[in-house]
Design a protein around this motif. Structure first.
Motif, PDB file in Angstrom:
ATOM      1  N   ARG A  68       0.828  -1.222   0.000  1.00 29.50           N
ATOM      2  CA  ARG A  68       0.000   0.000   0.000  1.00 29.50           C
ATOM      3  C   ARG A  68       0.856   1.263   0.000  1.00 29.50           C
ATOM      4  N   PRO A  69       1.916   1.352   0.820  1.00 27.79           N
ATOM      5  CA  PRO A  69       2.784   2.536   0.732  1.00 27.79           C
ATOM      6  C   PRO A  69       3.457   2.672  -0.645  1.00 27.79           C
ATOM      7  N   LEU A  70       3.777   1.547  -1.270  1.00 33.63           N
ATOM      8  CA  LEU A  70       4.334   1.603  -2.621  1.00 33.63           C
ATOM      9  C   LEU A  70       3.308   2.208  -3.577  1.00 33.63           C
ATOM     10  N   ALA A  71       2.074   1.750  -3.502  1.00 31.48           N
ATOM     11  CA  ALA A  71       1.025   2.293  -4.371  1.00 31.48           C
ATOM     12  C   ALA A  71       0.845   3.788  -4.118  1.00 31.48           C
ATOM     13  N   ASP A  72       0.917   4.193  -2.863  1.00 28.66           N
ATOM     14  CA  ASP A  72       0.805   5.625  -2.541  1.00 28.66           C
ATOM     15  C   ASP A  72       1.956   6.417  -3.167  1.00 28.66           C
ATOM     16  N   ALA A  73       3.160   5.876  -3.080  1.00 30.95           N
ATOM     17  CA  ALA A  73       4.316   6.552  -3.671  1.00 30.95           C
ATOM     18  C   ALA A  73       4.205   6.575  -5.197  1.00 30.95           C
ATOM     19  N   LEU A  74       3.720   5.480  -5.764  1.00 35.77           N
ATOM     20  CA  LEU A  74       3.558   5.424  -7.216  1.00 35.77           C
ATOM     21  C   LEU A  74       2.538   6.433  -7.709  1.00 35.77           C
ATOM     22  N   ALA A  75       1.545   6.722  -6.884  1.00 40.53           N
ATOM     23  CA  ALA A  75       0.491   7.658  -7.282  1.00 40.53           C
ATOM     24  C   ALA A  75       1.042   9.056  -7.559  1.00 40.53           C
TER      25      ALA A  75
END
Length: 166
Positions: A68-75
């Motif tokens: 989830r933090p990766l997805a947030d950073a990718l956003a």
């Protein structure tokens, strides 16, 4: 009334994430869990129900704490090169092992993996303003590079080609 737990459940789950992430589900025995988590066998079964129950809790923790933090950073990735670097530098061992080992045989694991990968794909698509299919292809390429361990520097070469400043 039962005795209070003699172990920290949160700490045990974090240790299970590392163990399953390094050795996969089938590579971890209940004896391994008891030894590495410092939990008595009866406590493990009482708290998690089974090895699979602990695995699902550990997988969900990994998805919440790492994916989830990766997805947030990718956003907020400004370009494909940054997105590629973010994915290939993330700790996604348990997700990758779950996708290849358990998802084909376990519907619950398959659903968790699909949800996590979908979130990553959507974040890439939204950040880069690209179609979902292209985002999924970029994610798949990044995960493939990560899975290979990038022995030939493919990820570095690709991110340099994708980097508009290179």
């Amino acid at each position: 009334m039962g005795r209070p737990r003699a172990f920290d459940e949160d700490e045990a789950v974090r240790a299970a994430v590392k163990l399953f992430g390094s050795r996969a589900y089938d590579g971890v025995s209940v004896d391994d869990l008891v030894t590495h988590l410092g939990v008595h066998r009866n406590s493990l079964y009482k708290t998690f129900g089974s090895k699979r129950g602990l695995y699902l809790v550990a997988l969900r923790r990994h998805l919440a704490d790492d994916v989830r933090p990766l997805a947030d950073a990718l956003a907020s990735a400004p370009d494909a090169a940054t997105a590629l670097r973010l994915v290939t530098s993330a700790d996604l061992g348990l997700l990758l092992l779950a996708a290849v080992e358990r998802a084909p045989a376990d519907d619950d694991v398959a659903a968790e993996v699909a949800t996590a990968l979908g979130a990553v794909d959507r974040a890439v698509a939204d950040a880069l303003g690209i179609p979902a299919e292209l985002a999924a292809a970029l994610t798949a390429a990044a995960l493939g590079i990560l899975l290979r361990g990038d022995p030939d520097g493919v990820g570095t070469a690709l991110s340099q080609r994708l980097d508009p400043l290179a």
